[in-house]
Design a protein around this motif. Structure first.
Motif, PDB file in Angstrom:
ATOM      1  N   ALA A   1       0.825  -1.206   0.000  1.00 62.25           N
ATOM      2  CA  ALA A   1       0.000   0.000   0.000  1.00 62.25           C
ATOM      3  C   ALA A   1       0.860   1.257   0.000  1.00 62.25           C
ATOM      4  CB  ALA A   1      -0.941  -0.012   1.206  1.00 62.25           C
ATOM      5  N   VAL A   2       1.954   1.245   0.757  1.00 62.59           N
ATOM      6  CA  VAL A   2       2.873   2.390   0.754  1.00 62.59           C
ATOM      7  C   VAL A   2       3.437   2.601  -0.649  1.00 62.59           C
ATOM      8  CG1 VAL A   2       5.122   3.188   1.561  1.00 62.59           C
ATOM      9  CG2 VAL A   2       3.447   2.306   3.196  1.00 62.59           C
ATOM     10  N   ASN A   3       3.801   1.523  -1.324  1.00 61.62           N
ATOM     11  CA  ASN A   3       4.292   1.644  -2.700  1.00 61.62           C
ATOM     12  C   ASN A   3       3.229   2.246  -3.612  1.00 61.62           C
ATOM     13  OD1 ASN A   3       6.724   0.512  -1.948  1.00 61.62           O
ATOM     14  ND2 ASN A   3       6.181  -1.552  -2.611  1.00 61.62           N
ATOM     15  N   ALA A   4       1.989   1.828  -3.409  1.00 65.53           N
ATOM     16  CA  ALA A   4       0.900   2.371  -4.225  1.00 65.53           C
ATOM     17  C   ALA A   4       0.696   3.857  -3.946  1.00 65.53           C
ATOM     18  CB  ALA A   4      -0.391   1.597  -3.949  1.00 65.53           C
ATOM     19  N   LEU A   5       0.832   4.263  -2.690  1.00 63.67           N
ATOM     20  CA  LEU A   5       0.707   5.684  -2.351  1.00 63.67           C
ATOM     21  C   LEU A   5       1.822   6.487  -3.013  1.00 63.67           C
ATOM     22  CD1 LEU A   5      -0.648   7.934  -0.625  1.00 63.67           C
ATOM     23  CD2 LEU A   5       1.002   7.357   1.172  1.00 63.67           C
ATOM     24  N   ARG A   6       3.042   5.982  -2.965  1.00 62.67           N
ATOM     25  CA  ARG A   6       4.162   6.697  -3.595  1.00 62.67           C
ATOM     26  C   ARG A   6       3.973   6.762  -5.107  1.00 62.67           C
ATOM     27  NH1 ARG A   6       7.935   7.734   0.200  1.00 62.67           N
ATOM     28  NH2 ARG A   6       8.144   6.308   1.988  1.00 62.67           N
ATOM     29  N   ALA A   7       3.504   5.673  -5.687  1.00 63.12           N
ATOM     30  CA  ALA A   7       3.300   5.653  -7.138  1.00 63.12           C
ATOM     31  C   ALA A   7       2.237   6.654  -7.564  1.00 63.12           C
ATOM     32  CB  ALA A   7       2.907   4.246  -7.586  1.00 63.12           C
TER      33      ALA A   7
ATOM     34  N   LEU B   1       7.467  12.163  -0.136  1.00 61.61           N
ATOM     35  CA  LEU B   1       6.512  11.998   0.962  1.00 61.61           C
ATOM     36  C   LEU B   1       7.234  11.773   2.284  1.00 61.61           C
ATOM     37  CD1 LEU B   1       3.822   9.693  -0.690  1.00 61.61           C
ATOM     38  CD2 LEU B   1       3.948  12.183  -0.650  1.00 61.61           C
ATOM     39  N   LYS B   2       6.670  12.341   3.340  1.00 61.22           N
ATOM     40  CA  LYS B   2       7.234  12.205   4.682  1.00 61.22           C
ATOM     41  C   LYS B   2       6.225  11.518   5.587  1.00 61.22           C
ATOM     42  CE  LYS B   2       7.498  16.631   4.815  1.00 61.22           C
ATOM     43  NZ  LYS B   2       7.681  18.027   5.262  1.00 61.22           N
ATOM     44  N   GLN B   3       6.725  10.945   6.678  1.00 59.34           N
ATOM     45  CA  GLN B   3       5.895  10.322   7.715  1.00 59.34           C
ATOM     46  C   GLN B   3       4.873   9.357   7.113  1.00 59.34           C
ATOM     47  OE1 GLN B   3       4.347  12.976  10.731  1.00 59.34           O
ATOM     48  NE2 GLN B   3       6.018  14.437  10.445  1.00 59.34           N
ATOM     49  N   VAL B   4       5.329   8.551   6.176  1.00 57.14           N
ATOM     50  CA  VAL B   4       4.433   7.605   5.511  1.00 57.14           C
ATOM     51  C   VAL B   4       4.162   6.420   6.437  1.00 57.14           C
ATOM     52  CG1 VAL B   4       4.147   6.068   3.540  1.00 57.14           C
ATOM     53  CG2 VAL B   4       5.258   8.294   3.253  1.00 57.14           C
ATOM     54  N   LYS B   5       2.900   6.108   6.595  1.00 55.73           N
ATOM     55  CA  LYS B   5       2.493   4.987   7.436  1.00 55.73           C
ATOM     56  C   LYS B   5       1.342   4.255   6.760  1.00 55.73           C
ATOM     57  CE  LYS B   5       3.841   7.076  11.848  1.00 55.73           C
ATOM     58  NZ  LYS B   5       4.917   6.103  12.106  1.00 55.73           N
ATOM     59  N   ALA B   6       1.127   3.012   7.183  1.00 53.02           N
ATOM     60  CA  ALA B   6       0.024   2.234   6.612  1.00 53.02           C
ATOM     61  C   ALA B   6      -0.566   1.337   7.685  1.00 53.02           C
ATOM     62  CB  ALA B   6       0.510   1.396   5.433  1.00 53.02           C
ATOM     63  N   LYS B   7      -1.879   1.164   7.629  1.00 56.71           N
ATOM     64  CA  LYS B   7      -2.582   0.331   8.601  1.00 56.71           C
ATOM     65  C   LYS B   7      -3.494  -0.641   7.866  1.00 56.71           C
ATOM     66  CE  LYS B   7      -5.475   0.516  12.745  1.00 56.71           C
ATOM     67  NZ  LYS B   7      -6.172   1.390  13.717  1.00 56.71           N
ATOM     68  N   PRO B   8      -3.111  -1.912   7.742  1.00 56.91           N
ATOM     69  CA  PRO B   8      -3.962  -2.891   7.048  1.00 56.91           C
ATOM     70  C   PRO B   8      -5.084  -3.415   7.946  1.00 56.91           C
ATOM     71  CG  PRO B   8      -1.614  -3.490   7.009  1.00 56.91           C
ATOM     72  CD  PRO B   8      -1.805  -2.461   8.076  1.00 56.91           C
TER      73      PRO B   8
END
Length: 550
Positions: free
Chosen positions: A140-146, A153-160
């Protein structure tokens, strides 16, 4: 500019038969219009009891099994006593995306029918994922960056969250992951990513921040009345007559918190004033934008209560709150369910001014109404309908306000755009393609468009239903609305458009409703309100055909 993309459940167990566990939730329900005489309609509690009995009796036809639980999301009771109870569903305690449905009951509580988001049976071999939670988070983080290429992007976090996806074909185990971060200016970005929990393949993804873009002197609506709260020798910009809705100053700060992932949240320092006369009508006074935001909340509240019989965004009489002056040159505004609040940026001054215009407020807060009712998924054709719902009802808020400084029109965001934007408005309902990207008519590929552009089909339908086709001038604005099939449409007026769309949203649409389903939902709403074969019913059908939805 992201095109103003607006943002966008304790229970008791009843005894069961047929192995179905039915759960009722103490959720919010739309308020009903006051009656001039004693109201003999069934109560909300009675409607829920009747619906629970219907679930037990019709479990098989509704696709419910002993592995599934249900919870009430919303209840509508019509004037004639007809009841509509909306449910969410879990499978082995996992949320089911696309598992929602609405049960329709006669005035005596007898089961009539149901509208289901999906009819696919849910039967999984296992609810143990092969893809681990950290791996889903990384995808999901990769998808957000893409989705934000060119931006650090800073302070990237993900919650599945492990769920069952019944929205995209055969139900399957999936991870629904909210990935969030901050851009180089400190403004929030977010994306929801659906990942197959067995293969790691991406199922779908969409932006999670649904954005759009006494008395007070506002930036856009002139001098407007405000209900405030006395506090000692001063006044607070808090409205006790509308659920204590208030407006605060974000002071240029942003959230390190999107959806359920929180580090910190930007403040909402309550505006106060010594003489109860707020703002100067210019950006030199920070309270001017606050006046617009509070006024937009007031008018949206009044539209839903006085026209649609809904007591607040959640239907529970509770007020939301506003934050203005959010971020640095932030070119967006958004509704966030997690704080039940509206947030407005000041714009960059070149493409956008402060995003506190009346139709933007109505648009964004309507996302809150949608989330409490049909919860249209923010992807594909249902995402376009989600956006269009906010455009349509937000526009009707502007017409309802009847403000001479911002008269009603079928332009979205016309007050906030600057010459650098390149258009005179964000979107045009009479001919959506005038913005260079939106669809005038349905095609099989429309669901592949950004939801702010696929919304054009429904926006065009709504304009045709209200005003009809061809050239005309309304409130000094020239329109010329074409039709796909060359037909001539005579409109039935804005009031009837609003009644039909709101009933379709709250009674018939579900999370997976597409354009074909929207045609059916609005025809059902028109039949309920005006009768089958009525002019209104026939015009709904003709207007959908005019945008190639048949």
């Amino acid at each position: 500019m992201s095109r103003i993309r607006p943002q966008v459940r304790i229970s008791r167990r009843l005894s069961t038969t047929a192995g179905v566990a039915v759960t009722t939730a103490t959720l919010l329900t739309a308020a009903l219009s006051p009656a001039a005489h004693a109201d003999t309609r069934p109560s909300r509690a009675t409607a829920i009891e009747n619906a629970a009995a219907a679930l037990l009796a019709h479990a098989a036809s509704l696709g419910l099994t002993s592995a599934e639980n249900t919870s009430v999301r919303d209840v509508i009771v019509d004037k004639d006593g007809t009841q509509h109870v909306r449910y969410d569903r879990t499978y082995h305690q996992l949320p089911v995306l696309g598992g929602d449905f609405v049960v329709h009951l006669a005035p005596d509580g007898a089961y009539r029918s149901a509208d289901r988001s999906t009819r696919a049976p849910i039967s999984l071999a296992s609810i143990v994922p092969k893809i681990a939670s950290p791996e889903a988070a990384g995808l999901a983080v990769n998808a957000l960056r893409a989705a934000n290429l060119g931006t650090v992007l800073k302070q990237v976090k993900a919650k599945p969250e492990l769920i069952v996806d019944a929205l995209h074909g055969t139900p399957r185990l999936a991870w629904r992951t909210n990935a969030v971060g901050l851009d180089s200016l400190g403004n929030p970005v977010a994306r929801t990513v659906l990942t197959d929990a067995r293969t790691g393949a991406q199922i779908d993804a969409w932006d999670s921040i649904e954005t759009a873009a006494g008395d007070g002197k506002s930036l856009y609506s002139g001098t407007v009345p405000l209900q405030t709260t006395p506090s000692g020798s001063s006044y607070q910009l808090k409205d006790p007559t509308r659920g204590n809705t208030y407006t605060g100053d974000a002071q240029g700060q942003t959230d390190a918190c999107i959806l359920s992932i929180c580090i910190s949240r930007a403040p909402a320092v309550l505006f106060t004033d010594a003489d109860n006369h707020w703002g100067s009508g210019t950006t030199a006074d920070r309270a001017s934008a606050a006046v617009d935001a509070q006024y937009g909340t007031d008018e949206t509240w009044d539209y839903y209560k006085n026209v649609q019989g809904r007591n607040g965004i959640g239907g529970d009489g509770k007020g939301s709150y506003n934050r203005v002056h959010y971020g640095s040159n932030y070119n967006n505004a958004f509704w966030d369910d997690s704080c039940f609040c509206m947030t407005y940026g000041d714009g960059d001054g070149t493409t956008f001014g402060p995003l506190v215009a009346l139709d933007v407020a109505g648009h964004e807060m309507t996302h809150g109404v949608t989330s409490k009712t049909a919860a249209l998924t923010y992807s594909g054709e249902s995402g376009g309908l989600n956006e269009a719902t906010s455009d349509v009802l937000g526009t009707l808020v502007e017409w309802y306000a009847n403000n001479p400084s911002d008269p009603g029109d079928y332009l979205i965001g016309e007050k906030i755009v600057k010459p650098g934007f390149g258009h005179t408005a964000l979107r045009y309902m009479d001919k959506p393609s005038k913005d260079g990207s939106s669809a005038d008519y349905w095609s099989s590929s429309v669901g592949n468009l950004d939801v702010h552009y696929s919304s054009g089909v429904a926006n065009h339908f709504a304009y045709l239903l209200a005003e009809g086709s061809g050239p005309k001038t309304i409130n000094g604005v020239s329109y010329d609305s074409p039709t796909y099939n060359g037909s001539t449409i005579t409109g039935i007026g804005r009031d009837k458009l609003g009644k039909i769309w709101y009933r379709a949203l709250t009674v018939y649409m579900t999370s997976s409703t597409n354009y074909k389903g929207a045609r059916t939902a609005t025809l059902n709403a028109a039949k309920d309100l005006y009768g089958a074969g009525s002019t209104e019913y026939d015009t709904v059908a003709a207007a959908w055909s005019a945008v190639n939805v048949n």
